[in-house]
Design a protein around this motif. Structure first.
Motif, PDB file in Angstrom:
ATOM      1  N   SER A  12       0.810  -1.214   0.000  1.00 21.97           N
ATOM      2  CA  SER A  12       0.000   0.000   0.000  1.00 21.97           C
ATOM      3  C   SER A  12       0.843   1.264   0.000  1.00 21.97           C
ATOM      4  CB  SER A  12      -0.904   0.004   1.242  1.00 21.97           C
ATOM      5  OG  SER A  12      -0.112  -0.101   2.418  1.00 21.97           O
ATOM      6  N   LEU A  13       0.273   2.305  -0.603  1.00 26.91           N
ATOM      7  CA  LEU A  13       0.825   3.656  -0.529  1.00 26.91           C
ATOM      8  C   LEU A  13      -0.297   4.576  -0.077  1.00 26.91           C
ATOM      9  CD1 LEU A  13       1.886   2.407  -3.638  1.00 26.91           C
ATOM     10  CD2 LEU A  13       3.564   4.171  -3.085  1.00 26.91           C
ATOM     11  N   ASN A  14      -0.067   5.307   0.997  1.00 26.48           N
ATOM     12  CA  ASN A  14      -1.087   6.189   1.554  1.00 26.48           C
ATOM     13  C   ASN A  14      -0.552   7.590   1.764  1.00 26.48           C
ATOM     14  OD1 ASN A  14      -3.007   4.134   1.785  1.00 26.48           O
ATOM     15  ND2 ASN A  14      -2.509   3.697   3.922  1.00 26.48           N
ATOM     16  N   ILE A  15      -1.476   8.525   1.888  1.00 29.40           N
ATOM     17  CA  ILE A  15      -1.180   9.839   2.436  1.00 29.40           C
ATOM     18  C   ILE A  15      -1.697   9.837   3.865  1.00 29.40           C
ATOM     19  CG2 ILE A  15      -1.486  12.325   2.200  1.00 29.40           C
ATOM     20  CD1 ILE A  15       0.035  10.997  -0.116  1.00 29.40           C
ATOM     21  N   ASP A  16      -0.830  10.143   4.813  1.00 30.62           N
ATOM     22  CA  ASP A  16      -1.193  10.118   6.230  1.00 30.62           C
ATOM     23  C   ASP A  16      -1.519  11.526   6.726  1.00 30.62           C
ATOM     24  OD1 ASP A  16      -0.605   7.431   6.194  1.00 30.62           O
ATOM     25  OD2 ASP A  16       1.243   7.591   7.367  1.00 30.62           O
ATOM     26  N   PHE A  17      -2.680  11.665   7.336  1.00 28.07           N
ATOM     27  CA  PHE A  17      -3.077  12.911   7.990  1.00 28.07           C
ATOM     28  C   PHE A  17      -2.977  12.668   9.495  1.00 28.07           C
ATOM     29  CE2 PHE A  17      -5.122  12.718   3.859  1.00 28.07           C
ATOM     30  CZ  PHE A  17      -4.810  13.966   3.323  1.00 28.07           C
ATOM     31  N   VAL A  18      -1.965  13.258  10.105  1.00 27.03           N
ATOM     32  CA  VAL A  18      -1.624  12.946  11.496  1.00 27.03           C
ATOM     33  C   VAL A  18      -2.064  14.086  12.414  1.00 27.03           C
ATOM     34  CG1 VAL A  18       0.224  12.356  13.104  1.00 27.03           C
ATOM     35  CG2 VAL A  18       0.375  11.633  10.703  1.00 27.03           C
ATOM     36  N   THR A  19      -2.932  13.747  13.350  1.00 26.51           N
ATOM     37  CA  THR A  19      -3.375  14.714  14.354  1.00 26.51           C
ATOM     38  C   THR A  19      -2.827  14.304  15.713  1.00 26.51           C
ATOM     39  OG1 THR A  19      -5.424  15.161  13.137  1.00 26.51           O
ATOM     40  CG2 THR A  19      -5.375  15.774  15.466  1.00 26.51           C
ATOM     41  N   MET A  36      -1.877  19.256  13.234  1.00 29.55           N
ATOM     42  CA  MET A  36      -2.225  18.325  12.158  1.00 29.55           C
ATOM     43  C   MET A  36      -1.183  18.480  11.061  1.00 29.55           C
ATOM     44  SD  MET A  36      -3.478  17.145   9.154  1.00 29.55           S
ATOM     45  CE  MET A  36      -4.258  18.452   8.210  1.00 29.55           C
ATOM     46  N   THR A  37      -0.572  17.351  10.655  1.00 29.20           N
ATOM     47  CA  THR A  37       0.434  17.377   9.603  1.00 29.20           C
ATOM     48  C   THR A  37       0.135  16.302   8.559  1.00 29.20           C
ATOM     49  OG1 THR A  37       1.832  15.971  11.000  1.00 29.20           O
ATOM     50  CG2 THR A  37       2.299  18.329  11.018  1.00 29.20           C
ATOM     51  N   VAL A  38       0.690  16.475   7.364  1.00 30.46           N
ATOM     52  CA  VAL A  38       0.468  15.537   6.265  1.00 30.46           C
ATOM     53  C   VAL A  38       1.795  14.841   5.953  1.00 30.46           C
ATOM     54  CG1 VAL A  38      -0.332  15.242   3.892  1.00 30.46           C
ATOM     55  CG2 VAL A  38      -1.319  17.046   5.329  1.00 30.46           C
ATOM     56  N   HIS A  39       1.749  13.510   5.870  1.00 34.63           N
ATOM     57  CA  HIS A  39       2.963  12.725   5.654  1.00 34.63           C
ATOM     58  C   HIS A  39       2.732  11.666   4.577  1.00 34.63           C
ATOM     59  CE1 HIS A  39       4.675  14.199   9.509  1.00 34.63           C
ATOM     60  NE2 HIS A  39       3.422  14.140   9.917  1.00 34.63           N
ATOM     61  N   ALA A  40       3.824  11.211   3.974  1.00 34.95           N
ATOM     62  CA  ALA A  40       3.781  10.025   3.112  1.00 34.95           C
ATOM     63  C   ALA A  40       3.682   8.788   3.993  1.00 34.95           C
ATOM     64  CB  ALA A  40       5.035   9.970   2.253  1.00 34.95           C
ATOM     65  N   PRO A  77      -1.896  15.259  -6.379  1.00 36.91           N
ATOM     66  CA  PRO A  77      -0.753  16.153  -6.127  1.00 36.91           C
ATOM     67  C   PRO A  77       0.104  15.694  -4.946  1.00 36.91           C
ATOM     68  CG  PRO A  77      -2.815  17.176  -5.421  1.00 36.91           C
ATOM     69  CD  PRO A  77      -3.182  15.947  -6.188  1.00 36.91           C
ATOM     70  N   TYR A  78      -0.504  14.995  -3.987  1.00 37.66           N
ATOM     71  CA  TYR A  78       0.272  14.510  -2.845  1.00 37.66           C
ATOM     72  C   TYR A  78       1.258  13.422  -3.268  1.00 37.66           C
ATOM     73  CZ  TYR A  78      -2.534  16.897   0.755  1.00 37.66           C
ATOM     74  OH  TYR A  78      -3.131  17.824   1.558  1.00 37.66           O
ATOM     75  N   TYR A  79       0.897  12.640  -4.314  1.00 39.58           N
ATOM     76  CA  TYR A  79       1.827  11.608  -4.776  1.00 39.58           C
ATOM     77  C   TYR A  79       3.055  12.242  -5.412  1.00 39.58           C
ATOM     78  CZ  TYR A  79       3.959   7.801  -7.373  1.00 39.58           C
ATOM     79  OH  TYR A  79       4.878   6.903  -7.868  1.00 39.58           O
ATOM     80  N   THR A  80       2.831  13.189  -6.328  1.00 40.29           N
ATOM     81  CA  THR A  80       3.951  13.775  -7.063  1.00 40.29           C
ATOM     82  C   THR A  80       4.801  14.709  -6.200  1.00 40.29           C
ATOM     83  OG1 THR A  80       2.455  15.481  -7.884  1.00 40.29           O
ATOM     84  CG2 THR A  80       2.846  13.589  -9.312  1.00 40.29           C
ATOM     85  N   SER A  81       4.174  15.374  -5.222  1.00 39.50           N
ATOM     86  CA  SER A  81       4.913  16.360  -4.431  1.00 39.50           C
ATOM     87  C   SER A  81       5.453  15.805  -3.124  1.00 39.50           C
ATOM     88  CB  SER A  81       4.017  17.565  -4.120  1.00 39.50           C
ATOM     89  OG  SER A  81       2.939  17.174  -3.264  1.00 39.50           O
ATOM     90  N   LEU A  82       4.902  14.683  -2.643  1.00 36.11           N
ATOM     91  CA  LEU A  82       5.278  14.178  -1.326  1.00 36.11           C
ATOM     92  C   LEU A  82       5.665  12.698  -1.333  1.00 36.11           C
ATOM     93  CD1 LEU A  82       5.468  14.543   1.764  1.00 36.11           C
ATOM     94  CD2 LEU A  82       3.003  14.083   1.881  1.00 36.11           C
TER      95      LEU A  82
END
Length: 340
Positions: A12-19, A36-40, A77-82
């Motif tokens: 799996s590949l996810n975008i993580d939204f961490v609170t 709240m931060t956004v991570h690969a 955009p999160y895939y290409t940028s992060l």
């Protein structure tokens, strides 16, 4: 010069939204969080990054080739940028990642409870990860330039895909070693027969208890009703997994109690590494799997057998890497490089 060992991670590949929060809110409660931060993220991508980083023997030299195989939403955009840059900066090729039209990239919403020593709760939306289900597409990617030395899989892609790939690569004629980390455990479970011939099974205590129940149904061995799994329980379970399914190596991560391992007659415990402060446990298990996978790839590329693997050293180093990981924020970015 001999070619580098090759690891291919299928997952799996996810975008993580961490609170981050002082505590977890109760039902119907609104609570002011800390940040709240956004991570690969994604278990597959986390483990690929752990493999890639573990392979760096210096800041510029990597001694194992690592490829990520999976799926994301096209145009995300999160895939290409992060996500993609994070993989590549960690020494992982993303050429095996398919971008699929009309579906979102998988996401994970992670709540980190600062009041409970950094423990986390995670909600996952699979998205494109559940499109990793076409073996006709997958097999040429997995086997390009020859069979990999190691394949790593988890439980965040379809169960049917995992079972089919286990069937293909666990045969005695295949030189590829499969490391399977059934996390999260599929709701329908994993039949013991599907693990036949598996090189390495890595589970945590919860996943181990679920396996215990499956084996108990077959062999009437006693499952602990409550409390921690003792070493005697683990000895009994792993003996059945070796005998029933022919699994070569079983590793059970036990959090603060350390790691148990069994490889036939070789069994042991590695104590947990004491750390000053646990910040975030999110990628600790994935770090362990990645480091162990890299040690296995280095070994099998030279010796083509599991019997002579120094399992105690491999487990100890993977355990030390996981201990570094929990002292840092985030998932992929918290995983240490091998030269550290």
């Amino acid at each position: 010069m001999a070619p580098q060992p090759v690891i291919r991670v299928i997952g799996s590949l996810n975008i993580d939204f961490v609170t981050r929060t002082p505590r977890v809110p109760g039902p119907g409660e609104t609570l002011q969080a800390t940040s709240m931060t956004v991570h690969a993220g994604g278990k597959g991508a986390n483990q690929a990054v752990a493999c890639g980083k573990a392979a760096f023997i210096s800041e510029t030299t990597q001694d194992v080739t690592v490829d990520m195989i999976g799926a994301v939403g096209k145009g995300d955009p999160y895939y290409t940028s992060l996500l993609k840059p994070t993989l590549e900066k960690s020494g992982v090729s993303a050429t095996g990642v398919e971008e699929i039209e009309g579906v979102q990239t998988g996401t994970a919403t992670i709540i980190v409870d600062e009041g409970s020593n950094g423990e986390n709760r995670i909600l996952v939306v699979p998205g494109a990860n559940h499109r990793v289900n076409d073996l006709k597409k997958l097999m040429p990617i997995i086997s390009r330039d020859g069979e990999p030395d190691v394949i790593v899989m988890q439980g965040e892609i379809p169960r049917s895909t995992v079972l089919a790939l286990l069937n293909v690569f666990n045969s005695s004629e295949n030189r590829t070693c499969v490391i399977f980390n059934p996390a999260p455990v599929f709701p329908e479970g994993i039949p013991i027969a599907a693990l036949a011939g598996l090189a390495v099974l890595v589970v945590n205590e919860t996943e181990c208890l679920l396996l215990f129940k499956v084996v108990e149904e077959l062999n009437s061995i006693q499952v602990p009703d409550e409390g921690d799994l003792e070493e005697s329980h683990l000895d009994r379970l792993t003996k059945h997994l070796h005998d029933l399914a022919g699994i070569s190596i079983v590793v059970v991560t036990l959090g603060s109690r350390g790691v148990y391992y069994s490889a036939g007659q070789t069994r042991g415990m590695v104590s947990a590494v004491k750390v000053k402060k646990v910040v975030d446990t999110t990628a600790a298990g994935d770090t362990f799997v990645g480091y162990f996978s890299t040690a296995l790839a280095r070994h099998t590329a030279m010796k083509h057998d599991l019997e002579s693997l120094d399992i105690a050293t491999a487990v100890t180093k993977a355990n030390e890497a996981a201990a570094k990981c929990v002292q840092r924020d985030g998932a992929m970015e918290s995983i240490p490089f091998g030269y550290e």
